[in-house]
Design a protein around this motif. Structure first.
Motif, mmCIF file in Angstrom:
data_model
loop_
_atom_site.group_PDB
_atom_site.id
_atom_site.type_symbol
_atom_site.label_atom_id
_atom_site.label_comp_id
_atom_site.label_asym_id
_atom_site.label_seq_id
_atom_site.Cartn_x
_atom_site.Cartn_y
_atom_site.Cartn_z
ATOM 1 N N LEU A 1 45.755 39.883 53.422
ATOM 2 C CA LEU A 1 46.543 38.484 52.607
ATOM 3 C C LEU A 1 45.260 37.393 52.418
ATOM 4 O O LEU A 1 44.494 37.059 53.391
ATOM 5 N N ASP A 2 45.877 36.493 51.705
ATOM 6 C CA ASP A 2 44.531 35.903 51.267
ATOM 7 C C ASP A 2 44.858 34.677 51.620
ATOM 8 O O ASP A 2 45.748 34.271 51.713
ATOM 9 N N ALA B 1 48.215 39.341 48.235
ATOM 10 C CA ALA B 1 47.749 40.320 49.606
ATOM 11 C C ALA B 1 46.468 41.271 48.722
ATOM 12 O O ALA B 1 47.865 41.463 47.367
ATOM 13 N N SER B 2 45.605 40.859 48.744
ATOM 14 C CA SER B 2 45.023 42.399 48.529
ATOM 15 C C SER B 2 44.545 43.334 49.026
ATOM 16 O O SER B 2 44.737 43.511 50.496
ATOM 17 N N ARG C 1 37.987 40.262 42.414
ATOM 18 C CA ARG C 1 38.539 40.028 41.034
ATOM 19 C C ARG C 1 39.713 38.949 41.442
ATOM 20 O O ARG C 1 39.749 39.001 40.044
ATOM 21 N N GLY C 2 39.793 38.395 42.148
ATOM 22 C CA GLY C 2 40.811 36.731 42.005
ATOM 23 C C GLY C 2 41.540 37.353 43.534
ATOM 24 O O GLY C 2 42.446 36.157 43.180
ATOM 25 N N ALA D 1 43.454 47.599 44.463
ATOM 26 C CA ALA D 1 41.167 47.780 43.373
ATOM 27 C C ALA D 1 41.596 49.396 44.103
ATOM 28 O O ALA D 1 41.581 49.366 45.527
ATOM 29 N N LEU D 2 40.917 49.973 43.317
ATOM 30 C CA LEU D 2 40.252 51.517 43.685
ATOM 31 C C LEU D 2 38.616 51.175 43.949
ATOM 32 O O LEU D 2 38.004 51.048 43.656
#
Length: 326
Positions: A204-205, A289-290, A319-320, A325-326
């Motif tokens: 969680l961001d 979330a990231s 990336r923000g 992301a992979l």
């Protein structure tokens, strides 16, 4: 225990003893003749009647009072025992048959009068009466079934607490202990069956900022909401665990990178729109979330694939955030 009298001087009927039920009158008369000079003793409340230190193989028949199987002779423990013995029932039959010390501890719940039948007389009764032998077999069968039922119940209780210890108390997801226990097997199975397995790390961001602004109680609620979103978005064959703090890990067996990416993006979007404040229309304030995704490769173990997913997670943050992301 004190020697009180012998069986001749009691008002107890032989036919009321469980071991001598459904036996003909002629046989009961012969049995009574064998029992007449057997001693009757008094056991005080809390006194141990039978344990591994008991000397001599002897059957104890309860004439009055209550006995109980126990590991502790405290009054409360005895009264709450799930196995108790009442008038007409007996204990110690195994010790008579195998002439070994008792493996159980039997104590008096209340003051009790007990008829003592030594092994010599007991074997004579068994040899002389098919009815006694039959009743003894039925009694032993009941004891075995009762013991098996207890073992099954203990196993169920043990499994319940084992499962409980594998659940995170706040989110209801699996916890780190579960992950450490189960992930190696899932990885091994994927390698053995040559099937794909994907891992998604969820963080969680700006969660510290959320806690500072809204308090830790609301922070816990936000984490619970996010965990429910994750759980609801998975298949029955998938797994989710709280990895630590505001981090969660998702295990997707039999899932390619492409399919896992669809799952991760769907979860990212659902967390973004999840509602924390139930008394308003405000969505998760500043909580997104990231997510980092990795798919198991040949030769990787659990730590390696988690490390790959964790590296992808940090790329999503760089990336923000609020993305996969992979």
């Amino acid at each position: 225990m004190e020697h009180f009298k012998d069986f001749r001087h009691t008002n107890f009927k032989v036919g009321d003893i469980q071991l001598f039920k459904n036996i003909s009158k002629d046989e009961l008369l012969k049995i009574k003749q064998q029992l007449d000079y057997c001693p009757v003793v008094t056991a005080k409340s809390g006194e141990i009647v039978l344990d591994s230190q008991s000397s001599g193989a002897c059957l104890y028949v309860v004439l009055s009072g209550i006995l109980a199987l126990t590991s502790n002779t405290s009054k409360r423990q005895l009264e709450n025992s799930t196995i108790q013995y009442f008038a007409g029932e007996c204990v110690g039959e195994i010790s008579v048959l195998d002439e070994e010390a008792s493996t159980a501890t039997i104590a008096a719940v209340t003051d009790a009068q007990l008829l003592l039948i030594d092994s010599v007389i007991m074997w004579r009764l068994i040899d002389d009466s098919n009815g006694v032998a039959r009743n003894l077999l039925q009694l032993l069968s009941f004891r075995i079934r009762t013991t098996n039922a207890q073992l099954r119940n203990r196993q169920k209780v043990g499994e319940f607490y084992r499962q409980l210890s594998m659940v995170d108390g706040l989110t209801g997801l699996h916890n780190r202990s579960w992950l450490n226990t189960q992930l190696p097997g899932l990885i091994e199975n994927a390698h053995a069956t040559q099937t794909e397995l994907s891992i998604v790390m969820v963080d969680l961001d700006h969660f510290k900022k959320f806690n500072d602004q809204h308090g830790h109680v609301m922070g816990d609620e936000a984490l619970q909401v996010a965990a429910k979103v994750v759980s609801a978005g998975l298949r029955p064959s998938d797994f989710a665990a709280r990895y630590g703090g505001e981090e969660m890990i998702i295990i997707l067996p039999n899932t390619s990178k492409e399919s896992a990416l669809i799952v991760a993006e769907r979860l990212c979007d659902r967390i973004r729109h999840a509602q924390v404040f139930k008394d308003s229309d405000q969505a998760l304030p500043h909580i997104t979330a990231s997510l980092g995704l990795a798919t198991l490769t040949e030769g990787q173990d659990g730590l390696a694939v988690i490390s790959s997913a964790d590296a992808a997670l940090y790329r999503a943050k760089e990336r923000g955030r609020n993305q996969v992301a992979l």
